[in-house]
Design an enzyme around this catalytic site. Structure first.
Site, mmCIF file in Angstrom:
data_model
loop_
_atom_site.group_PDB
_atom_site.id
_atom_site.type_symbol
_atom_site.label_atom_id
_atom_site.label_comp_id
_atom_site.label_asym_id
_atom_site.label_seq_id
_atom_site.Cartn_x
_atom_site.Cartn_y
_atom_site.Cartn_z
ATOM 1 N N ARG A 37 1.044 -1.210 0.000
ATOM 2 C CA ARG A 37 -0.021 -0.069 0.124
ATOM 3 C C ARG A 37 0.770 1.295 -0.084
ATOM 4 N NH1 ARG A 37 -2.937 2.095 4.102
ATOM 5 N NH2 ARG A 37 -4.574 3.246 3.311
ATOM 6 N N CYS A 61 18.711 24.826 29.655
ATOM 7 C CA CYS A 61 18.251 23.466 29.800
ATOM 8 C C CYS A 61 17.916 23.123 31.264
ATOM 9 C CB CYS A 61 19.461 22.326 29.455
ATOM 10 S SG CYS A 61 18.896 20.829 29.580
ATOM 11 N N CYS A 64 20.493 20.193 32.321
ATOM 12 C CA CYS A 64 22.070 20.058 32.717
ATOM 13 C C CYS A 64 22.445 20.442 34.126
ATOM 14 C CB CYS A 64 22.394 21.448 31.644
ATOM 15 S SG CYS A 64 22.607 20.860 30.153
ATOM 16 N N HIS A 123 24.834 17.548 27.336
ATOM 17 C CA HIS A 123 23.476 17.847 26.826
ATOM 18 C C HIS A 123 23.554 17.453 25.362
ATOM 19 C CE1 HIS A 123 19.927 20.618 26.272
ATOM 20 N NE2 HIS A 123 20.585 20.894 25.064
ATOM 21 N N ASN A 161 10.865 9.218 25.760
ATOM 22 C CA ASN A 161 10.353 9.585 24.571
ATOM 23 C C ASN A 161 11.523 10.171 23.792
ATOM 24 O OD1 ASN A 161 7.512 8.978 25.039
ATOM 25 N ND2 ASN A 161 7.351 10.955 26.410
ATOM 26 N N GLY A 167 6.982 13.766 21.562
ATOM 27 C CA GLY A 167 6.674 14.450 22.822
ATOM 28 C C GLY A 167 7.856 14.905 23.671
ATOM 29 N N SER A 169 10.386 16.747 25.709
ATOM 30 C CA SER A 169 10.099 18.455 25.930
ATOM 31 C C SER A 169 11.516 18.920 25.815
ATOM 32 C CB SER A 169 9.456 18.561 27.316
ATOM 33 O OG SER A 169 10.202 17.904 28.215
ATOM 34 N N HIS A 172 18.143 17.122 25.737
ATOM 35 C CA HIS A 172 18.956 16.589 26.750
ATOM 36 C C HIS A 172 18.821 14.921 27.074
ATOM 37 C CE1 HIS A 172 22.091 17.387 30.062
ATOM 38 N NE2 HIS A 172 21.497 16.300 30.547
ATOM 39 N N HIS A 174 17.396 11.952 28.242
ATOM 40 C CA HIS A 174 16.876 11.534 29.614
ATOM 41 C C HIS A 174 15.567 10.723 29.262
ATOM 42 C CE1 HIS A 174 14.110 14.594 27.932
ATOM 43 N NE2 HIS A 174 12.967 14.363 28.591
ATOM 44 N N GLN A 176 11.975 8.790 31.781
ATOM 45 C CA GLN A 176 10.928 8.875 32.952
ATOM 46 C C GLN A 176 10.849 7.333 33.426
ATOM 47 O OE1 GLN A 176 7.886 11.522 32.465
ATOM 48 N NE2 GLN A 176 8.455 12.073 30.340
ATOM 49 N N GLU A 190 -0.033 -8.459 28.648
ATOM 50 C CA GLU A 190 0.821 -9.126 28.431
ATOM 51 C C GLU A 190 0.995 -10.259 29.907
ATOM 52 O OE1 GLU A 190 4.565 -7.105 27.952
ATOM 53 O OE2 GLU A 190 4.069 -6.332 25.885
ATOM 54 N N HIS A 288 9.366 -3.764 29.821
ATOM 55 C CA HIS A 288 8.374 -4.561 30.574
ATOM 56 C C HIS A 288 8.916 -5.696 31.237
ATOM 57 C CE1 HIS A 288 4.719 -3.147 27.896
ATOM 58 N NE2 HIS A 288 5.022 -2.362 28.625
ATOM 59 N N HIS A 305 10.190 -2.674 24.422
ATOM 60 C CA HIS A 305 9.690 -2.170 23.000
ATOM 61 C C HIS A 305 10.173 -0.866 22.541
ATOM 62 C CE1 HIS A 305 6.545 -5.161 23.641
ATOM 63 N NE2 HIS A 305 6.379 -4.680 24.947
ATOM 64 N N LYS A 318 3.926 7.470 10.654
ATOM 65 C CA LYS A 318 2.533 6.949 10.580
ATOM 66 C C LYS A 318 1.830 7.446 11.846
ATOM 67 C CE LYS A 318 1.084 2.422 12.193
ATOM 68 N NZ LYS A 318 0.209 2.070 10.876
ATOM 69 N N TYR A 323 -9.557 4.106 10.491
ATOM 70 C CA TYR A 323 -9.426 2.633 10.610
ATOM 71 C C TYR A 323 -8.842 2.184 12.169
ATOM 72 C CZ TYR A 323 -10.132 -2.279 9.702
ATOM 73 O OH TYR A 323 -10.806 -3.730 9.669
ATOM 74 N N GLU A 324 -7.483 2.650 12.115
ATOM 75 C CA GLU A 324 -6.894 2.029 13.442
ATOM 76 C C GLU A 324 -7.463 2.543 14.584
ATOM 77 O OE1 GLU A 324 -2.830 3.628 11.958
ATOM 78 O OE2 GLU A 324 -2.713 1.317 11.876
HETATM 79 P P1 H2U Z 1 9.785 14.415 28.457
HETATM 80 O O1 H2U Z 1 10.862 14.990 27.644
HETATM 81 O O2 H2U Z 1 9.504 13.017 27.921
HETATM 82 O O3 H2U Z 1 8.464 15.240 28.572
HETATM 83 O O4 H2U Z 1 10.088 14.354 30.012
HETATM 84 C C1 H2U Z 1 10.405 15.545 30.658
HETATM 85 C C2 H2U Z 1 9.839 15.615 31.959
HETATM 86 O O5 H2U Z 1 10.576 16.621 32.879
HETATM 87 C C3 H2U Z 1 8.506 15.990 32.084
HETATM 88 O O6 H2U Z 1 7.527 14.914 32.299
HETATM 89 C C4 H2U Z 1 9.599 17.118 33.746
HETATM 90 C C5 H2U Z 1 8.200 17.129 32.844
HETATM 91 O O7 H2U Z 1 7.178 16.909 33.768
HETATM 92 N N1 H2U Z 1 10.210 18.331 34.071
HETATM 93 C C6 H2U Z 1 10.285 18.545 35.303
HETATM 94 O O8 H2U Z 1 10.225 17.815 36.256
HETATM 95 N N2 H2U Z 1 11.101 19.615 35.780
HETATM 96 C C7 H2U Z 1 11.226 20.892 35.000
HETATM 97 O O9 H2U Z 1 11.902 21.737 35.436
HETATM 98 C C8 H2U Z 1 10.854 20.684 33.472
HETATM 99 C C9 H2U Z 1 10.610 19.390 33.231
HETATM 100 ZN ZN ZN Z 2 20.847 19.867 28.866
#
Ligand code: H2U
Ligand code: ZN
Length: 352
Positions: A37, A61, A64, A123, A161, A167, A169, A172, A174, A176, A190, A288, A305, A318, A323-324
Site C-alpha cells: 500500500r 536546559c 543540565c 547535553h 520519549n 513528545g 520536551s 538533553h 533523559h 522517565q 501481557e 516490561h 519495546h 505513521k 480505521y486504526e
Molecule cells: P519528556 O521530555 O519525556 O516530556 O520528560 C521530561 C519531564 O521532565 C516531563 O515529564 C519534567 C516534565 O514534567 N520536568 C520537570 O520535572 N522539571 C522541570 O523543570 C521541567 C520538566
Molecule cells: Zn541539558
C-alpha cells in the site's frame, strides 16, 4: 508438496503477499498487514527537519548539571546519571484510597511516583551516541530504579520519549519512570497472555518465540545474551523487541555480562535506527518486566519495546487514525522487509 526433509507438510511461507491479520502473541490483539500500500501517491506533509547541533552544556536546559528547574530546584553538578522526582508528576504518593462504584461509573484513586532520569551530564549526547560504558550506567540505573520503586508499587514503567515528534520536551538525554499501584492496560494484557502460555506449555512465551525466530527474516541483531527483532506482529513501521535469551523476569535479574551485552546491543541497534533516514530516529521505548511481587510472576520474560513513528522519511510518520482508531491497527510494510533494511544498516564489524 514434499520438503527436503521428507515431511509431507510444506514449510510456512515467510511472507504472505495478500492482505492479512497477524496475532500479537504477547497481547492477544491483531494487526492488519496490507503490504504494497506504500506505493500509493503521497500528498501529505513534506516539511524538512531542522538540523540541530547541540552544545555540551546549555544554560537554558532544565536538565543540565547545576541548572535551575521550572520549580526553582537546582540540579547538582552530577557527573554520571541523575534522578529526581518529576516536578509535574502525573502520579502522587500521598493519594488517599477513594473509589466510585455507581452503576457503570467506576473509578479508583491511584497512588504512585514519577521520576525523571538523566542519562548523562552531556547535553549533546543521547543513548545512540553514548559509548557502551555510558549506556551500561543507564542500564544499571534502570535496574536500580525498578528494584527501588517496586517495593511500594505494583508496576514500574521505565520509558523514554526520544525526539520532539514523540513528545520529548527537551533534547538533553533523559527518560522517565512512572510507578503506580495498579497493573496498567498494556502490561495487564501481557501478563494474561504470558501466564496462559506458561500454564499451557510450561515454558516462557517469549523464549519460545525467540527460538522460533532465531536466524530468521525478522532478526535485526543478536549477541551472546540478547536478540533484537522486528516482531511478527509489529504495528509501528520500524518497531523492535529486545529480549534476553535466558529466562530473566525483570531488569534486576540481569547479571554483569548481560548488562554489558545489552549496552553493546543498544549501541548497535540505535545506530542502525539513526542511519535509516540519516536523522536522529524518534521513538518511544520502554521496559516490561514482571510486576511486583516478582516471585508471583514466574511466567514473565523481560523485554523492551521500541515504537518509532517514522515511515518513509525523516518527516513522513505513521499516524494512528481512522480505521486504526475505530477498528484495528494496520501496517503497510511487512516486518520482514523492515528487518532486512535494519540488518543492512549494520556498521562494519558488527554482526547482523
Ligand atoms: P519528556 O521530555 O519525556 O516530556 O520528560 C521530561 C519531564 O521532565 C516531563 O515529564 C519534567 C516534565 O514534567 N520536568 C520537570 O520535572 N522539571 C522541570 O523543570 C521541567 C520538566
Ligand atoms: Zn541539558
Amino acid at each position: 508438496m514434499l520438503t527436503g526433509s521428507g515431511s509431507a507438510i510444506a514449510p510456512a511461507p515467510v511472507e504472505m503477499k495478500v492482505p492479512h491479520r497477524r496475532r500479537n502473541a504477547l497481547t492477544g490483539e491483531w494487526v492488519l498487514v496490507s503490504a504494497g500500500r506504500t506505493s500509493r501517491p503521497w500528498q501529505g506533509s513534506t516539511e524538512s527537519p531542522a538540523a540541530e547541533v547541540r552544545p555540551e552544556y546549555d544554560a537554558t536546559c532544565y536538565l543540565c548539571p547545576g541548572n535551575t528547574r521550572a520549580t526553582g530546584d537546582v540540579n547538582p553538578s552530577y557527573e554520571s546519571t541523575f534522578v529526581f522526582t518529576n516536578d509535574f508528576a502525573a502520579l502522587q504518593p500521598d493519594v488517599a484510597p477513594e473509589s466510585i462504584r455507581d452503576g457503570l461509573l467506576q473509578a479508583e484513586s491511584e497512588p504512585g511516583t514519577c521520576r525523571v532520569i538523566c542519562y548523562s551530564p552531556r547535553h549533546d549526547l543521547d543513548l545512540a551516541s553514548m559509548p557502551p560504558s555510558g549506556i551500561r550506567r543507564v542500564v544499571d540505573l534502570w535496574s536500580d530504579q525498578v528494584a527501588d520503586l517496586s517495593r511500594t508499587n505494583r508496576w514500574v514503567q521505565v520509558f523514554e520519549n526520544r525526539g520532539a515528534t514523540m513528545g520529548a520536551s527537551n533534547p538533553h538525554p533523559h527518560g522517565q519512570i512512572w510507578a503506580g499501584a495498579a497493573l496498567p492496560n498494556e502490561p495487564l494484557k501481557e501478563d494474561r497472555e504470558q501466564r496462559r502460555y506458561f500454564e499451557e506449555n510450561g515454558s516462557l512465551l517469549l523464549l519460545d518465540y525467540l527460538e522460533q525466530e532465531s536466524g530468521g527474516p525478522r532478526v535485526v541483531a543478536s549477541t551472546e545474551s540478547w536478540m533484537a527483532l522486528v516482531p511478527f506482529w509489529a504495528v509501528w513501521p520500524f518497531e523492535m523487541l529486545v529480549v534476553p535469551k535466558r529466562p530473566v523476569r525483570w531488569l534486576p535479574d540481569l547479571d554483569d555480562g548481560e548488562r554489558d551485552d545489552l549496552a553493546a546491543l543498544l549501541a548497535d541497534v540505535l545506530g542502525r535506527y539513526d542511519r535509516v533516514f540519516d536523522y536522529p530516529f524518534p521513538y518511544s521505548m520502554g521496559w516490561h518486566g514482571a510486576p511486583s511481587p516478582v516471585e508471583d510472576h514466574p511466567h514473565w520474560q523481560l523485554h523492551a519495546h521500541f515504537y518509532p513513528p517514522l515511515l518513509r522519511s525523516a518527516t513522513v510518520r505513521k499516524h494512528m487514525v481512522g480505521y486504526e482508531l475505530l477498528a484495528e491497527v494496520q501496517r503497510d510494510v511487512t516486518a520482514e522487509s523492515v528487518a532486512a533494511r535494519l540488518r543492512e544498516l549494520a556498521t562494519a564489524g558488527v554482526d547482523g
